[in-house]
Design a protein around this motif. Structure first.
Motif, PDB file in Angstrom:
ATOM      1  N   HIS A 221       3.648  11.800   5.092  1.00 25.41           N
ATOM      2  CA  HIS A 221       4.504  12.048   3.928  1.00 25.41           C
ATOM      3  C   HIS A 221       5.931  11.740   4.345  1.00 25.41           C
ATOM      4  N   GLY A 222       6.768  11.580   3.373  1.00 33.58           N
ATOM      5  CA  GLY A 222       8.155  11.240   3.649  1.00 33.58           C
ATOM      6  C   GLY A 222       8.555   9.998   2.874  1.00 33.58           C
ATOM      7  N   SER A 223       9.615   9.347   3.350  1.00 33.93           N
ATOM      8  CA  SER A 223      10.128   8.184   2.640  1.00 33.93           C
ATOM      9  C   SER A 223       9.579   6.893   3.224  1.00 33.93           C
ATOM     10  N   TYR A 224       9.408   5.922   2.347  1.00 35.42           N
ATOM     11  CA  TYR A 224       8.956   4.580   2.703  1.00 35.42           C
ATOM     12  C   TYR A 224      10.041   3.605   2.262  1.00 35.42           C
ATOM     13  N   VAL A 225      10.400   2.663   3.123  1.00 35.30           N
ATOM     14  CA  VAL A 225      11.416   1.673   2.772  1.00 35.30           C
ATOM     15  C   VAL A 225      11.026   0.336   3.375  1.00 35.30           C
TER      16      VAL A 225
ATOM     17  N   ASP B 275       0.841  -1.198   0.000  1.00 35.70           N
ATOM     18  CA  ASP B 275       0.000   0.000   0.000  1.00 35.70           C
ATOM     19  C   ASP B 275       0.876   1.247   0.000  1.00 35.70           C
ATOM     20  N   LEU B 276       0.731   2.053  -1.036  1.00 31.07           N
ATOM     21  CA  LEU B 276       1.468   3.310  -1.169  1.00 31.07           C
ATOM     22  C   LEU B 276       0.533   4.398  -1.690  1.00 31.07           C
ATOM     23  N   PRO B 277      -0.531   4.723  -0.944  1.00 31.27           N
ATOM     24  CA  PRO B 277      -1.485   5.720  -1.436  1.00 31.27           C
ATOM     25  C   PRO B 277      -0.849   7.100  -1.557  1.00 31.27           C
TER      26      PRO B 277
ATOM     27  N   GLU C 244       6.710   7.556 -10.114  1.00 30.40           N
ATOM     28  CA  GLU C 244       8.075   7.913 -10.519  1.00 30.40           C
ATOM     29  C   GLU C 244       9.035   7.917  -9.327  1.00 30.40           C
ATOM     30  N   SER C 245       8.501   8.027  -8.101  1.00 31.58           N
ATOM     31  CA  SER C 245       9.364   8.056  -6.919  1.00 31.58           C
ATOM     32  C   SER C 245       9.661   6.661  -6.382  1.00 31.58           C
ATOM     33  N   VAL C 246       9.028   5.637  -6.938  1.00 32.16           N
ATOM     34  CA  VAL C 246       9.210   4.267  -6.452  1.00 32.16           C
ATOM     35  C   VAL C 246      10.459   3.663  -7.076  1.00 32.16           C
TER      36      VAL C 246
ATOM     37  N   THR D 218      14.668  -4.588  -2.186  1.00 37.61           N
ATOM     38  CA  THR D 218      14.417  -3.336  -1.481  1.00 37.61           C
ATOM     39  C   THR D 218      13.421  -2.500  -2.273  1.00 37.61           C
ATOM     40  N   ILE D 219      12.404  -2.000  -1.571  1.00 39.12           N
ATOM     41  CA  ILE D 219      11.417  -1.099  -2.170  1.00 39.12           C
ATOM     42  C   ILE D 219      11.534   0.239  -1.449  1.00 39.12           C
ATOM     43  N   ARG D 220      11.726   1.298  -2.230  1.00 36.14           N
ATOM     44  CA  ARG D 220      11.781   2.660  -1.686  1.00 36.14           C
ATOM     45  C   ARG D 220      10.753   3.514  -2.413  1.00 36.14           C
ATOM     46  N   ALA D 221      10.134   4.424  -1.676  1.00 32.66           N
ATOM     47  CA  ALA D 221       9.176   5.335  -2.293  1.00 32.66           C
ATOM     48  C   ALA D 221       9.164   6.641  -1.505  1.00 32.66           C
ATOM     49  N   GLN D 222       8.659   7.678  -2.128  1.00 27.24           N
ATOM     50  CA  GLN D 222       8.607   8.994  -1.495  1.00 27.24           C
ATOM     51  C   GLN D 222       7.223   9.595  -1.707  1.00 27.24           C
TER      52      GLN D 222
END
Length: 142
Positions: free
Chosen positions: A85-89, A44-46, A51-53, A63-67
């Motif tokens: 908001h912020g970074s997800y890892v 889940d990345l609502p 493009e940030s993933v 590794t999965i990163r998103a912003q």
């Protein structure tokens, strides 16, 4: 209406308030299941811009990163701002049974889906049974 206490949410709020709202990476909830000859990981990345993933595999580590950027509104007075908001890892050990060359991903309606194919050597296979005497025993009898 029943209410419950979630210590992880409360800890996150406390950490965020102590650090001036600059908490570390956010939690990314995932589901993982096997379907046929591949695994499916749904994260889940609502509100995250696809493009940030960033997804990468290094050896056996996925590794999965998103912003997710903050909603900036000039000239408004926020009454409440709870959407994170912020970074997800997230990192996952994928093992040797995954064909890392064929991993694919897509993002739709706030859900990132990663398909992890099972490698050919990790798939179950049927062993054929030969009829007659084993070759070593037949050679000993001659």
């Amino acid at each position: 209406m029943a209410m419950f206490f979630d210590p992880f949410t409360e800890f996150g709020r406390l950490t965020s308030s102590l650090s001036g709202g600059q908490a570390g990476p956010r939690f990314m909830p995932v589901d993982l299941y096997r379907e046929g000859d591949h695994y499916v990981l749904n994260a889940d990345l609502p509100g995250v811009d696809p493009e940030s993933v960033d997804i990468d595999v290094d050896g056996q580590l996925l590794t999965i990163r998103a912003q997710r950027t903050a909603d900036i509104q000039n000239g408004v007075k926020w009454l409440s701002q709870e959407r994170p908001h912020g970074s997800y890892v997230r990192q996952f050990s994928v093992g040797e049974g995954i064909d890392s060359e064929r991993i694919t991903a897509h993002y739709e309606n706030g859900v990132l889906s990663v398909l992890l194919p099972v490698s050919e050597r990790a798939k179950p296979r049927k062993i054929e049974i030969q009829g007659g005497a084993p070759r070593e025993q037949a050679a000993l009898r001659s």
